[in-house]
Design an enzyme around this catalytic site. Structure first.
Site, PDB file in Angstrom:
ATOM      1  N   GLY A  71       5.068   2.657   3.229  1.00  0.00           N
ATOM      2  CA  GLY A  71       5.049   1.279   3.685  1.00  0.00           C
ATOM      3  C   GLY A  71       6.214   0.446   3.188  1.00  0.00           C
ATOM      4  N   THR A  72       6.619   0.648   1.943  1.00  0.00           N
ATOM      5  CA  THR A  72       7.707  -0.158   1.386  1.00  0.00           C
ATOM      6  C   THR A  72       9.012   0.089   2.124  1.00  0.00           C
ATOM      7  OG1 THR A  72       6.693  -0.303  -0.804  1.00  0.00           O
ATOM      8  CG2 THR A  72       9.078  -0.609  -0.673  1.00  0.00           C
ATOM      9  N   ASN A 151      -4.012  -7.226   1.716  1.00  0.00           N
ATOM     10  CA  ASN A 151      -4.410  -6.145   0.843  1.00  0.00           C
ATOM     11  C   ASN A 151      -5.238  -6.592  -0.358  1.00  0.00           C
ATOM     12  OD1 ASN A 151      -1.664  -7.252   0.287  1.00  0.00           O
ATOM     13  ND2 ASN A 151      -1.898  -6.100  -1.612  1.00  0.00           N
ATOM     14  N   GLN A 179      -2.720  -1.899   5.269  1.00  0.00           N
ATOM     15  CA  GLN A 179      -4.152  -1.937   4.975  1.00  0.00           C
ATOM     16  C   GLN A 179      -5.014  -1.884   6.229  1.00  0.00           C
ATOM     17  OE1 GLN A 179      -5.954  -1.703   2.283  1.00  0.00           O
ATOM     18  NE2 GLN A 179      -4.287  -1.748   0.799  1.00  0.00           N
ATOM     19  N   THR A 237      16.338  14.780   5.651  1.00  0.00           N
ATOM     20  CA  THR A 237      15.439  15.824   6.131  1.00  0.00           C
ATOM     21  C   THR A 237      13.988  15.351   6.046  1.00  0.00           C
ATOM     22  OG1 THR A 237      16.975  17.527   5.375  1.00  0.00           O
ATOM     23  CG2 THR A 237      14.714  18.220   5.809  1.00  0.00           C
ATOM     24  N   CYS A 326       0.750  -2.568  -6.683  1.00  0.00           N
ATOM     25  CA  CYS A 326       2.186  -2.669  -6.924  1.00  0.00           C
ATOM     26  C   CYS A 326       2.504  -3.610  -8.070  1.00  0.00           C
ATOM     27  CB  CYS A 326       2.901  -3.115  -5.646  1.00  0.00           C
ATOM     28  SG  CYS A 326       2.817  -1.877  -4.341  1.00  0.00           S
TER      29      CYS A 326
END
Length: 376
Positions: A71-72, A151, A179, A237, A326
């Site tokens: 997500g970040t 969240n 979320q 990759t 976080c």
């Protein structure tokens, strides 16, 4: 007493099917999906099968899905790519005061690069005002980034209404759905969403993998450089085992399963609130209980320091949290609760987040309630 995990908003245990699929892929498909020989082609076929499953979950085209590390990265990619590539059209961005740090800190970075950011305030239920949003829109607004569901308090934000308002504006619309993706039916094209971020570890998939939906309607340059993977949109990759694990997690989220989870988690929340009422425990729900993600319940337990409460629960092998993972391990107060109540409100230091997920049972919720009451 067995351990009780009620912090699924922070991360979720991997589903057994996810573990089995990742093991299969690691054993059978070690080739680089970009290689043209047989090993690469077989890996590429698996990669594209995963892309199709994820695209189908949103009813979008497969090439609108860009695999990321989570997500970040997806949030950063959407916001920074938009800002840097469109700054000749304007340098104004709009977000909310209750976004995840992956959005707020990215916005702060862009402010340092000369962009102007409007942070929409919230009321004491954690809701934004559509009139505030409309007033904030300008001719030089190039991006709106508003989360699908919060969240910490679980509020669902008015995404459809915002999407409708933006149809008459050139601003791109990004939504952090990390979320919300596991419980909400999300159709980006119908909602007017141009960019949407998710992460696999919130839906019983592996950590370190996610995706960004990017609508064909918009054009963005790559944020990273160094390869031509993901149609030159995100070099590096691909994490095939992780992506296939995410695919397996998404496959567990059929419409019937989403509805069943919603109903079960709603009952868990009611079970806790009924217990608190019966025991005459002084509490308040943080957030808008009428429009929320079903797996998140944030409570202000009055006159009970949350740091001490978490320690007591942890000693009983029960996991809850005070907010975003976080910011765990820091003494920083919840920016979401501060935005709702102000910096000096007791709720800032007296609230906990309870979040439900895979394998949580009504019996566990009852045990949690008993321990909670004894810990207050």
């Amino acid at each position: 007493m067995a351990t009780i995990y009620l912090d699924h908003a922070a991360t979720t245990p991997m589903h057994p099917e996810v573990i089995a699929e990742m093991t299969r892929v690691m054993a059978e498909y070690f080739g680089n999906p970009s290689s043209i020989h047989r090993f690469g082609r077989l890996a590429h076929e698996q990669l594209e099968a995963a892309r199709q499953v994820i695209a189908d979950s949103l009813e979008v085209a497969p090439h609108e899905i860009i695999f990321t590390s989570g997500g970040t990265e997806s949030d950063n990619m959407a916001i920074i790519e938009t800002a840097m590539s469109r700054q000749s059209e304007g340098k104004h961005l709009i977000t909310t005061a209750i976004e995840h740090p992956a959005v707020l800190q990215t916005m702060a970075y862009l402010e340092g690069q000369g962009f102007e950011v409007t942070y929409l305030p919230v009321d004491q239920k954690g809701n934004i005002s559509l009139s505030d949003f409309t007033a904030a829109l300008r001719e030089d607004t190039i991006l709106v980034s508003i989360m699908f569901g919060n969240n910490e308090i679980g509020n669902l934000l008015p995404i459809k209404e915002i999407g409708d308002l933006l149809r008459d504006y050139p601003a791109y619309f990004h939504s952090d759905a990390v979320q919300a993706y596991g419980s909400q039916t999300i159709r980006p094209h119908e909602l007017g969403i141009d960019l949407l971020s998710t992460s696999a570890h919130k839906i019983n998939g592996p950590k370190g993998v996610g995706f960004l939906f990017k609508s064909d309607k918009i054009k963005l340059p790559p944020l990273l450089h160094g390869g031509e993977q993901e149609e030159k949109r995100r070099p590096g990759t691909e994490n095939l085992a992780g992506i296939m694990g995410m695919k397996a997690a998404v496959e567990q989220l059929a419409a019937e399963e989403r509805q069943a989870r919603k109903q079960e988690y709603t009952e868990f929340a009611k079970q806790i609130l009924t217990f608190l009422d019966e025991k005459a425990i002084d509490y308040k729900i943080n957030g808008d209980f009428s429009q929320r993600l079903p797996h998140i319940l944030n409570l202000h337990l009055k006159n009970t320091p949350n740091n001490l409460l978490l320690m007591k629960l942890d000693l009983k092998d029960i996991a809850v949290s005070t907010g975003s993972a976080c910011t765990a391990g820091t003494v920083d107060p919840s920016h979401v609760l501060e935005a709702m109540y102000g910096k000096d409100d007791p709720a800032i230091t007296e609230s906990i987040r309870i979040s439900f997920g895979l394998d949580v049972t009504a019996e566990q919720i009852d045990q949690f309630c008993q321990v909670l009451a004894a810990s207050l």
